[in-house]
Enzyme design. Structure first.
Site, PDB file in Angstrom:
ATOM      1  N   LYS A 186      28.720  51.037  58.842  1.00 10.31           N
ATOM      2  CA  LYS A 186      28.755  51.770  60.114  1.00 10.31           C
ATOM      3  C   LYS A 186      30.051  52.578  60.211  1.00 10.31           C
ATOM      4  CE  LYS A 186      30.277  51.282  64.533  1.00 10.31           C
ATOM      5  NZ  LYS A 186      30.417  52.703  64.797  1.00 10.31           N
ATOM      6  N   GLU A 261      41.157  44.544  58.382  1.00 15.59           N
ATOM      7  CA  GLU A 261      42.330  45.411  58.173  1.00 15.59           C
ATOM      8  C   GLU A 261      42.613  46.055  59.514  1.00 15.59           C
ATOM      9  OE1 GLU A 261      44.045  45.510  55.568  1.00 15.59           O
ATOM     10  OE2 GLU A 261      42.722  44.813  53.968  1.00 15.59           O
ATOM     11  N   CYS A 295      47.306  53.604  59.824  1.00 12.98           N
ATOM     12  CA  CYS A 295      47.601  52.229  60.234  1.00 12.98           C
ATOM     13  C   CYS A 295      48.972  51.756  59.766  1.00 12.98           C
ATOM     14  CB  CYS A 295      46.514  51.309  59.715  1.00 12.98           C
ATOM     15  SG  CYS A 295      46.207  51.548  57.964  1.00 12.98           S
ATOM     16  N   GLU A 394      50.792  49.775  69.135  1.00  7.40           N
ATOM     17  CA  GLU A 394      50.397  50.837  68.204  1.00  7.40           C
ATOM     18  C   GLU A 394      49.919  52.041  69.004  1.00  7.40           C
ATOM     19  OE1 GLU A 394      46.725  50.350  65.903  1.00  7.40           O
ATOM     20  OE2 GLU A 394      47.890  50.954  64.159  1.00  7.40           O
TER      21      GLU A 394
HETATM   22  P1  NAP Z   1      38.399  50.777  66.557  1.00  6.15           P
HETATM   23  O1  NAP Z   1      38.252  51.286  67.925  1.00  6.15           O
HETATM   24  O2  NAP Z   1      38.781  49.370  66.361  1.00  6.15           O
HETATM   25  O3  NAP Z   1      37.030  51.106  65.819  1.00  6.15           O
HETATM   26  C1  NAP Z   1      36.829  50.823  64.454  1.00  6.15           C
HETATM   27  C2  NAP Z   1      35.353  50.666  64.193  1.00  6.15           C
HETATM   28  O4  NAP Z   1      34.865  49.547  64.928  1.00  6.15           O
HETATM   29  C3  NAP Z   1      34.509  51.854  64.640  1.00  6.15           C
HETATM   30  O5  NAP Z   1      33.444  52.027  63.735  1.00  6.15           O
HETATM   31  C4  NAP Z   1      34.011  51.401  65.994  1.00  6.15           C
HETATM   32  O6  NAP Z   1      32.814  52.022  66.394  1.00  6.15           O
HETATM   33  C5  NAP Z   1      33.776  49.928  65.738  1.00  6.15           C
HETATM   34  N1  NAP Z   1      33.757  49.098  66.943  1.00  6.15           N
HETATM   35  C6  NAP Z   1      34.280  49.377  68.168  1.00  6.15           C
HETATM   36  N2  NAP Z   1      34.055  48.352  69.015  1.00  6.15           N
HETATM   37  C7  NAP Z   1      33.362  47.415  68.329  1.00  6.15           C
HETATM   38  C8  NAP Z   1      32.843  46.130  68.647  1.00  6.15           C
HETATM   39  N3  NAP Z   1      32.971  45.620  69.869  1.00  6.15           N
HETATM   40  N4  NAP Z   1      32.201  45.437  67.687  1.00  6.15           N
HETATM   41  C9  NAP Z   1      32.066  45.943  66.450  1.00  6.15           C
HETATM   42  N5  NAP Z   1      32.528  47.156  66.083  1.00  6.15           N
HETATM   43  C10 NAP Z   1      33.175  47.884  67.010  1.00  6.15           C
HETATM   44  O7  NAP Z   1      39.466  51.611  65.739  1.00  6.15           O
HETATM   45  P2  NAP Z   1      39.582  53.173  65.681  1.00  6.15           P
HETATM   46  O8  NAP Z   1      40.007  53.619  67.039  1.00  6.15           O
HETATM   47  O9  NAP Z   1      38.364  53.773  65.092  1.00  6.15           O
HETATM   48  O10 NAP Z   1      40.724  53.339  64.576  1.00  6.15           O
HETATM   49  C11 NAP Z   1      42.060  53.132  64.846  1.00  6.15           C
HETATM   50  C12 NAP Z   1      42.502  51.723  64.494  1.00  6.15           C
HETATM   51  O11 NAP Z   1      42.159  51.381  63.163  1.00  6.15           O
HETATM   52  C13 NAP Z   1      43.983  51.560  64.568  1.00  6.15           C
HETATM   53  O12 NAP Z   1      44.308  50.358  65.229  1.00  6.15           O
HETATM   54  C14 NAP Z   1      44.421  51.480  63.112  1.00  6.15           C
HETATM   55  O13 NAP Z   1      45.619  50.804  62.891  1.00  6.15           O
HETATM   56  C15 NAP Z   1      43.283  50.799  62.501  1.00  6.15           C
HETATM   57  N6  NAP Z   1      43.250  51.064  61.068  1.00  6.15           N
HETATM   58  C16 NAP Z   1      43.631  50.067  60.216  1.00  6.15           C
HETATM   59  C17 NAP Z   1      43.636  50.282  58.847  1.00  6.15           C
HETATM   60  C18 NAP Z   1      44.041  49.200  57.907  1.00  6.15           C
HETATM   61  O14 NAP Z   1      43.716  49.293  56.732  1.00  6.15           O
HETATM   62  N7  NAP Z   1      44.695  48.150  58.344  1.00  6.15           N
HETATM   63  C19 NAP Z   1      43.234  51.515  58.340  1.00  6.15           C
HETATM   64  C20 NAP Z   1      42.863  52.502  59.230  1.00  6.15           C
HETATM   65  C21 NAP Z   1      42.860  52.252  60.601  1.00  6.15           C
HETATM   66  P3  NAP Z   1      32.822  53.336  67.316  1.00  6.15           P
HETATM   67  O15 NAP Z   1      33.538  54.367  66.547  1.00  6.15           O
HETATM   68  O16 NAP Z   1      31.380  53.610  67.488  1.00  6.15           O
HETATM   69  O17 NAP Z   1      33.543  52.951  68.578  1.00  6.15           O
END
Ligand code: NAP
Ligand code: MG
Length: 510
Positions: A186, A261, A295, A394
């Site tokens: 997804k 992650e 991240c 963050e």
């Molecule tokens: P996010 O809001 O956590 O969303 C990530 C993914 O999870 C998206 O596909 C999102 O879908 C889905 N999601 C949202 N709510 C969910 C739920 N309740 N249950 C299951 N899945 C759900 O993160 P983001 O805003 O896309 O990305 C930014 C974050 O990612 C930052 O915190 C960053 O640090 C982190 N990140 C970490 C790494 C690493 O390797 N550690 C790498 C890149 C990014 P939708 O898009 O449909 O909402």
């Protein structure tokens, strides 16, 4: 020089069992180009029931053995076919990634697609590795042969964020497939297009249908269904810590394996004996690459008193040379943020930083290019206390918090004073000092005199609330396997076995 926008706005399908499908109710949602605010395309808004169908397909495919039981060298050969597809479509993928994610074409075309190819290639070759491992000599009561099998876990779900959409798709799919699993992927709702384009390319290879399924829809529906469905054996998630907690909770109902992650607030320590011009550019690279939406961005710059003022002066001067612009233009240094919501979030943090007493020395405002786009200026705060919100949370935008310290111990204490532990960096020309610091930093990666360098063989992941498990290298592959101990008794008779613990009488004569 700007290149043409990648694709005509088009209605994309989802890829399930080798077929292109829509949501059963016909709903779709638009994908927006963050630089132009124009619609790039539309994708299906899958429901929970649609998600269940994709899971069922991945389950049947796994259980059929077409992939899970295939000889590793065959899996490897088929996966290497994907590398060819990537290579043939490099330019097109880079342009589509830039269009949907706002990452500069300079970054997507010179680094990102190359990473995808290189990482897929690594995992494709690793698919052919020995899946049977000897056990250290062990004392069993009778002669026996013992070994360990590394087996696929089953149906894996990959849930990925919007910052590096295609790299994240590769990081989930390639190791999962290499180890014989099937996957439902997804992508993030802001950036599903390159994952869907990748599915089109996979469809042209020999990969059996149903091994990879890519579906789009909301986190609360598709994401939560994947995290809780009993037929999903493992979840590999990259995203925010908040959603990571929720996924762990949902996964607990069926004890799913999880790799998470998550977020970061990585410290970047510059000691006074560093190569200062390199550290200045390094600090900007650490913070503002991809508009700070990384991240492991080095968002907390930790500086000793003795060099603080001079360093900030150089840093601000150098930061002023960063140009915001159309990400399709090769001359642009920084593109837009991903969305108007993200712009709002970043603006709020800047306001909070000022309210809590940090000093804004650069940027702090949204911007536009040709009157449109979700742009935000490179922003630097000094006089930040590590307890302030902008040092603890963050932001995921181009905002740097500079913290002054008096010695190495304080630098390391400040660096570690966070719920996160994804990455960290230290700048010095004294390698004893660098390695001593590296040992004391509580983070999954430490860069000495660099930042953001990730390699397909080096483990990547977080300490503390930055995550669970590791991606990449053999560490990442292991996360996609079950471990099975096989004990083969070689004596073929009852004598000497432990049966006597239960059976007090000797066995009858044959
Ligand atoms: P996010 O809001 O956590 O969303 C990530 C993914 O999870 C998206 O596909 C999102 O879908 C889905 N999601 C949202 N709510 C969910 C739920 N309740 N249950 C299951 N899945 C759900 O993160 P983001 O805003 O896309 O990305 C930014 C974050 O990612 C930052 O915190 C960053 O640090 C982190 N990140 C970490 C790494 C690493 O390797 N550690 C790498 C890149 C990014 P939708 O898009 O449909 O909402
Ligand atoms: Mg989100």
């Amino acid at each position: 020089m700007a290149i043409e926008t990648a694709a005509e706005a088009r209605a994309w399908g989802n890829y399930v069992g080798g077929e292109w499908v829509g949501a059963s109710g016909g709903e779709t949602f638009d994908v927006i180009n963050p630089a132009t605010e124009e619609v790039l395309g539309s994708v299906p808004k899958m429901s929970r029931e649609d998600t269940q169908r994709a899971i069922a397909t991945a389950r049947e495919t796994f259980d059929s053995g077409v992939w899970s039981q295939l000889a590793p060298d065959e899996r490897s050969r088929i996966m290497l076919g994907v590398v060819e597809k990537f290579t043939e479509h490099e330019d097109e993928l880079a342009a589509l990634e830039t269009a949907q994610a706002g990452m500069t074409i300079r970054a997507t075309s010179t680094v990102v697609i190359g990473y995808c190819i290189n990482h897929w290639d690594y995992f494709a070759r690793a698919a052919n590795r020995q899946l049977q491992e000897p056990l250290e000599p062990v004392a069993f009561p009778t002669h026996s042969y013992n070994f360990v099998l590394r087996e696929p876990i089953g149906v894996c779900a990959g849930i990925i964020p919007w910052n590096f959409p295609l790299v994240m798709a590769v990081w989930k799919l390639a190791p999962a497939l290499a180890m014989g699993n099937t996957m439902v992927l997804k992508p993030a709702s802001n950036t599903p297009l390159t994952a869907l384009r990748l599915a089109e390319l996979l469809d042209e290879t020999e990969l059996p249908k149903g091994v990879v399924n890519v579906i789009t829809g909301g986190g609360a529906s598709v994401g939560e269904e994947l995290a809780s469905h009993p037929d999903v054996d493992k979840i590999s998630f990259t995203g925010s810590t908040v959603v990571g907690r929720r996924i762990m909770q949902l996964a607990s109902s069926t004890i799913k394996k999880c790799t998470l992650e998550l977020g970061g607030k990585s410290p970047n320590i510059v000691y006074e004996d560093a190569d200062i011009p390199a550290a200045v550019d390094g600090a900007l690279w650490a913070t503002f690459f991809h508009q700070g939406q990384v991240c492991e961005s080095g968002t907390r710059l930790i500086l000793p008193d003795s060099i603080h003022d001079e360093f900030i002066e150089r840093l601000v001067e150098r930061a002023k040379t960063i140009t915001l612009g159309d990400p399709m233009d090769y001359d642009t240094d920084m593109g837009p943020l991903i969305s108007s919501e993200q712009l709002e979030t970043v603006s709020n943090y800047v306001r909070i930083g000022q309210e809590e007493g940090a000093k804004l020395v650069l940027g702090g405002k949204r911007a536009s290019v040709d009157g449109r786009g979700y742009y935000f200026e490179p922003t630097i705060f000094t006089e930040v206390d590590n307890a302030m919100t902008i040092a603890q949370e963050e932001i995921f935008g181009p905002v740097l918090s500079v913290i002054k310290v008096s010695d190495d111990d304080e630098a390391i204490a400040v660096a570690n004073d966070t719920i996160y532990g994804l990455a960290s960096a230290v700048w010095t020309e004294d390698y004893d000092r660098a390695l001593e610091t590296a040992k004391r930093l509580r983070a999954g990666t430490v860069w000495v005199n660099d930042h953001h360098l990730i390699n397909c063989i080096a483990p990547f992941g977080g300490y503390k609330q930055s995550g669970l498990g590791r991606e990449l290298g053999s560490y990442g592959l292991d996360e996609f396997t079950e471990v099975k101990h096989v004990h083969v008794d070689l004596t073929q008779k009852a004598e000497g076995k432990m049966f006597g613990v239960l059976l007090s009488t000797p066995p009858p004569e044959p």
